[in-house]
Design a protein around this motif. Structure first.
Motif, short mmCIF file in Angstrom:
data_model
loop_
_atom_site.label_atom_id
_atom_site.label_comp_id
_atom_site.label_asym_id
_atom_site.label_seq_id
_atom_site.Cartn_x
_atom_site.Cartn_y
_atom_site.Cartn_z
N THR A 149 30.17 36.70 41.75
CA THR A 149 31.28 37.35 42.45
C THR A 149 32.50 37.45 41.53
O THR A 149 33.21 38.47 41.52
N LEU A 150 32.75 36.42 40.74
CA LEU A 150 33.82 36.49 39.74
C LEU A 150 33.59 37.65 38.77
O LEU A 150 34.51 38.41 38.45
N LEU A 151 32.35 37.79 38.30
CA LEU A 151 32.03 38.89 37.39
C LEU A 151 32.28 40.23 38.06
O LEU A 151 32.87 41.15 37.47
N ALA A 152 31.86 40.36 39.31
CA ALA A 152 32.06 41.62 40.05
C ALA A 152 33.54 41.91 40.27
O ALA A 152 33.94 43.09 40.36
N ASN A 153 34.34 40.86 40.35
CA ASN A 153 35.77 41.03 40.63
C ASN A 153 36.62 41.15 39.37
O ASN A 153 37.85 41.03 39.45
N GLY A 154 36.00 41.37 38.22
CA GLY A 154 36.77 41.66 37.02
C GLY A 154 37.07 40.46 36.15
O GLY A 154 38.14 40.41 35.52
N LEU A 155 36.16 39.51 36.09
CA LEU A 155 36.37 38.31 35.27
C LEU A 155 36.71 38.67 33.82
O LEU A 155 37.56 38.03 33.20
N GLU A 156 36.05 39.67 33.30
CA GLU A 156 36.26 40.07 31.91
C GLU A 156 37.71 40.44 31.64
O GLU A 156 38.28 40.06 30.61
N ALA A 157 38.33 41.16 32.57
CA ALA A 157 39.68 41.68 32.34
C ALA A 157 40.76 40.67 32.70
O ALA A 157 41.79 40.58 32.02
N ASP A 158 40.56 39.91 33.77
CA ASP A 158 41.63 39.04 34.27
C ASP A 158 41.02 37.90 35.08
O ASP A 158 40.77 38.04 36.28
N PRO A 159 40.74 36.75 34.45
CA PRO A 159 40.11 35.64 35.16
C PRO A 159 40.89 35.16 36.38
O PRO A 159 40.28 34.82 37.41
N ALA A 160 42.21 35.13 36.28
CA ALA A 160 43.01 34.65 37.42
C ALA A 160 42.90 35.60 38.60
O ALA A 160 42.73 35.17 39.75
N ALA A 161 42.99 36.91 38.35
CA ALA A 161 42.86 37.89 39.43
C ALA A 161 41.46 37.87 40.02
O ALA A 161 41.28 38.01 41.24
N ALA A 162 40.45 37.67 39.17
CA ALA A 162 39.07 37.59 39.66
C ALA A 162 38.90 36.39 40.58
O ALA A 162 38.20 36.48 41.61
N MET A 163 39.52 35.28 40.27
CA MET A 163 39.42 34.10 41.12
C MET A 163 40.15 34.32 42.44
O MET A 163 39.65 33.93 43.51
N ARG A 164 41.30 34.96 42.40
CA ARG A 164 42.01 35.26 43.65
C ARG A 164 41.14 36.11 44.57
O ARG A 164 41.03 35.84 45.77
N ALA A 165 40.54 37.14 44.02
CA ALA A 165 39.70 38.03 44.82
C ALA A 165 38.47 37.30 45.35
O ALA A 165 38.05 37.52 46.50
N THR A 166 37.90 36.42 44.55
CA THR A 166 36.72 35.68 44.96
C THR A 166 37.04 34.71 46.09
O THR A 166 36.29 34.60 47.08
N LEU A 167 38.16 34.00 46.00
CA LEU A 167 38.57 33.10 47.07
C LEU A 167 38.81 33.87 48.36
O LEU A 167 38.48 33.40 49.46
N GLN A 169 37.24 36.60 49.27
CA GLN A 169 35.93 36.96 49.81
C GLN A 169 35.25 35.76 50.46
O GLN A 169 34.56 35.90 51.47
N ILE A 170 35.42 34.58 49.87
CA ILE A 170 34.83 33.38 50.46
C ILE A 170 35.45 33.10 51.81
O ILE A 170 34.76 32.69 52.76
N GLY A 171 36.74 33.35 51.96
CA GLY A 171 37.42 33.23 53.23
C GLY A 171 37.74 31.80 53.60
O GLY A 171 37.57 30.87 52.80
N PRO A 172 38.21 31.58 54.83
CA PRO A 172 38.59 30.23 55.25
C PRO A 172 37.38 29.32 55.42
O PRO A 172 36.26 29.78 55.60
N ALA A 173 37.64 28.03 55.40
CA ALA A 173 36.56 27.05 55.41
C ALA A 173 35.85 26.95 56.76
O ALA A 173 34.66 26.66 56.82
N GLY A 174 36.54 27.16 57.85
CA GLY A 174 35.91 26.99 59.15
C GLY A 174 35.80 25.53 59.53
O GLY A 174 36.56 24.68 59.06
#
Length: 255
Positions: A149-167, A169-174
Motif C-alpha cells: 500500500t505504501l508503494l501504491a501511495n507513492g513511496l518512491e516520491a514521498d515516503p512521509a506522504a505515502a505513510m499518511r495515505a496508508t494510515l 486507508q487502514i482507518g481507525p482501530a475499532g
C-alpha cells in the motif's frame, strides 16, 4: 512482537550487527527485553544491498537460533546497507512468504506490530492495489499489505506522504485493540523508520550514534544492551538515516 536490526555505512559482514554484538538480533530472538514476548521464533529474514539496485533476500521459517545457515551467511556476506528481522507472528501463518523483509524492485521492508482489524479491511486494501503490486504479493500478513500500500501511495516520491495515505486507508482501530506500526524500509540508499500506535506505546526502535567503523544502525533494542548510547525514534514522524545522521521528513506524519 518482532525484532528488527538494520545498518548503513561502510561495507561490513552482516554478523557485525546480526550476530556478534552483546545484544545482537540473534540474541534478541531468545532474550528480547522490550517486547511482549521474550522469544521470537516464527522465522527470520535479511535483505541486503550490493552492486545491484535490487536487494538480495534470505528468509526461512526456522527460529533464527536454529539455522546454522544464518550464522554462516552473516559471516560471509558483506554489505553497505541491510535490514534483518526476526518474527513473532500475529497475522498470517508461519511460512517463508510471510517472513520479513518483503521486497519489490529496489525496495525492502519489514514491520513490527499489528493491524487488529486487518480481516475487515484486507479485501478493500487488496482491491485498491494496482495490478502489478497485487500480482507481486505472496503472503497473507498485514505487514506485506502495509508495504504494498505504501508503494501504491507513492513511496518512491514521498515516503512521509505515502505513510499518511496508508494510515488513512487502514482507518481507525475499532474495538479489537490499537493499531501498532513500527517499520524499517530502504531503497538501497537510505534507511527509513517510522513508529505509530493509535493508543499506548508503539513498538520500540532506536537509532545508534556513529559506530566504531563509521556506520549507523537502527534496532528494536540497543545492540550493546545500553539504551543511553542510543536514541529512540520519535513516534508519528518519518525518519531517514544515512551515514551522515538521522533526519525527519516533512514533519509529523500522523497526529
Amino acid at each position: 512482537m518482532c525484532r528488527i536490526a538494520a545498518y548503513t555505512g561502510p561495507e561490513i559482514p552482516l554478523e557485525n550487527i546480526i550476530v556478534r554484538p552483546a545484544h545482537s538480533l540473534l540474541a534478541q530472538s531468545q532474550h528480547a527485553n522490550e517486547a511482549k514476548l521474550t522469544v521470537n521464533g516464527d522465522g527470520f529474514g535479511i535483505s541486503w544491498y550490493g552492486a545491484d539496485k535490487a536487494p538480495g533476500l534470505y528468509r526461512d521459517v526456522l527460529p533464527a537460533w536454529a539455522d546454522e545457515n544464518l550464522t554462516n551467511l552473516c559471516r560471509m556476506v558483506h554489505s553497505r546497507l541491510f535490514i534483518a528481522h526476526i518474527r513473532a507472528s500475529t497475522v498470517g501463518e508461519t511460512s517463508r512468504a510471510n517472513c520479513h523483509p518483503f521486497k519489490f524492485g529496489k525496495w525492502s521492508f519489514c514491520h513490527n506490530g499489528q493491524i487488529p482489524h486487518f480481516k475487515a479491511i484486507r479485501r478493500r486494501m487488496l482491491a485498491a492495489l494496482p495490478d502489478q503490486l497485487f500480482e507481486a504479493m505472496q503472503g497473507t500478513t498485514d505487514s506485506e499489505m502495509i508495504f504494498f500500500t505504501l508503494l501504491a501511495n507513492g513511496l518512491e516520491a514521498d515516503p512521509a506522504a505515502a505513510m499518511r495515505a496508508t494510515l488513512a486507508q487502514i482507518g481507525p482501530a475499532g474495538d479489537n485493540g490499537p493499531i501498532k506500526i513500527t517499520c524499517v524500509f530502504s531503497d538501497g540508499e537510505t534507511l527509513f523508520a517510522f513508529r505509530h500506535a493509535t493508543t499506548g506505546n508503539a513498538p520500540s526502535l532506536y537509532a545508534s550514534g556513529v559506530l566504531d567503523n563509521g556506520g549507523r544502525s537502527l534496532a528494536s533494542e540497543p545492540l550493546c544492551g545500553t539504551a543511553a548510547r542510543w536514541s529512540a525514534i520519535p513516534t508519528d514522524t518519518m525518519c531517514a538515516m544515512t551515514v551522515a545522521g538521522v533526519k525527519t521528513l516533512d514533519g509529523l506524519v500522523a497526529a
